[in-house]
Design a protein around this motif. Structure first.
Motif, PDB file in Angstrom:
ATOM      1  N   SER A 123     -12.959 -18.940 -58.327  1.00  0.00           N
ATOM      2  CA  SER A 123     -12.013 -18.280 -57.420  1.00  0.00           C
ATOM      3  C   SER A 123     -10.610 -18.285 -58.014  1.00  0.00           C
ATOM      4  O   SER A 123      -9.890 -17.292 -57.953  1.00  0.00           O
ATOM      5  N   TRP A 124     -10.236 -19.416 -58.605  1.00  0.00           N
ATOM      6  CA  TRP A 124      -8.923 -19.501 -59.256  1.00  0.00           C
ATOM      7  C   TRP A 124      -8.862 -18.607 -60.489  1.00  0.00           C
ATOM      8  O   TRP A 124      -7.880 -17.918 -60.727  1.00  0.00           O
ATOM      9  N   ALA A 133     -18.155 -18.629 -49.449  1.00  0.00           N
ATOM     10  CA  ALA A 133     -17.487 -18.655 -50.749  1.00  0.00           C
ATOM     11  C   ALA A 133     -18.118 -17.643 -51.708  1.00  0.00           C
ATOM     12  O   ALA A 133     -17.413 -16.881 -52.375  1.00  0.00           O
ATOM     13  N   CYS A 138     -14.554 -23.147 -50.081  1.00  0.00           N
ATOM     14  CA  CYS A 138     -14.903 -24.268 -50.968  1.00  0.00           C
ATOM     15  C   CYS A 138     -14.220 -25.555 -50.511  1.00  0.00           C
ATOM     16  O   CYS A 138     -14.823 -26.636 -50.573  1.00  0.00           O
ATOM     17  N   GLU A 139     -12.990 -25.446 -50.059  1.00  0.00           N
ATOM     18  CA  GLU A 139     -12.293 -26.622 -49.540  1.00  0.00           C
ATOM     19  C   GLU A 139     -13.029 -27.220 -48.352  1.00  0.00           C
ATOM     20  O   GLU A 139     -13.132 -28.448 -48.234  1.00  0.00           O
ATOM     21  N   ILE A 188     -11.653 -19.771 -51.834  1.00  0.00           N
ATOM     22  CA  ILE A 188     -11.020 -21.084 -52.050  1.00  0.00           C
ATOM     23  C   ILE A 188     -11.050 -21.901 -50.765  1.00  0.00           C
ATOM     24  O   ILE A 188     -11.410 -23.088 -50.779  1.00  0.00           O
ATOM     25  N   TYR A 228     -17.277 -26.984 -56.375  1.00  0.00           N
ATOM     26  CA  TYR A 228     -16.302 -27.098 -57.468  1.00  0.00           C
ATOM     27  C   TYR A 228     -16.404 -25.903 -58.412  1.00  0.00           C
ATOM     28  O   TYR A 228     -15.395 -25.348 -58.858  1.00  0.00           O
ATOM     29  N   ASP A 251     -11.315 -28.387 -61.753  1.00  0.00           N
ATOM     30  CA  ASP A 251     -12.496 -28.230 -60.904  1.00  0.00           C
ATOM     31  C   ASP A 251     -13.772 -28.171 -61.733  1.00  0.00           C
ATOM     32  O   ASP A 251     -14.794 -28.753 -61.364  1.00  0.00           O
ATOM     33  N   TRP A 287     -15.089 -22.817 -56.636  1.00  0.00           N
ATOM     34  CA  TRP A 287     -13.649 -22.996 -56.479  1.00  0.00           C
ATOM     35  C   TRP A 287     -12.940 -22.617 -57.776  1.00  0.00           C
ATOM     36  O   TRP A 287     -11.953 -21.889 -57.775  1.00  0.00           O
TER      37      TRP A 287
END
Length: 86
Positions: free
Chosen positions: A52-53, A16, A32-33, A29, A46, A70, A49
């Motif tokens: 990343s968004w 990540a 991270c999932e 992403i 989190y 997140d 993540w």
């Protein structure tokens, strides 16, 4: 078994971080999932993540809402985490 889990957590966290650095946000992403599948209390996942968004140029309002969610989740897990507060 715990060593394998720790190895996977570190591996996916590193993927990540590296993906973020090279602007491969969808890979970050996904990594991270994977971390959160193994440890849904992982603050770093989190946090990464959310970034990343946020950093993805193709993100829209829905993705930014996910990022905020997140960051709130990470903050609830670790209220003293300085980078999240900033």
């Amino acid at each position: 078994k715990e060593k394998i889990k720790d190895f996977k957590l570190n591996m996916y966290s590193n993927i990540a971080v590296c993906s973020l650095k090279i602007k491969e946000f969808s890979n970050a992403i996904l990594a991270c999932e994977e971390v959160l599948k193994l440890d849904n209390w992982n603050v770093k996942a989190y946090y990464l993540w959310a970034w990343s968004w946020i950093l993805d140029i193709n993100s829209g309002i829905d993705e930014l809402k996910l990022a905020i969610d997140d960051l709130w989740a990470a903050l609830m897990l670790n209220p003293g985490h300085k980078p999240i507060k900033e």
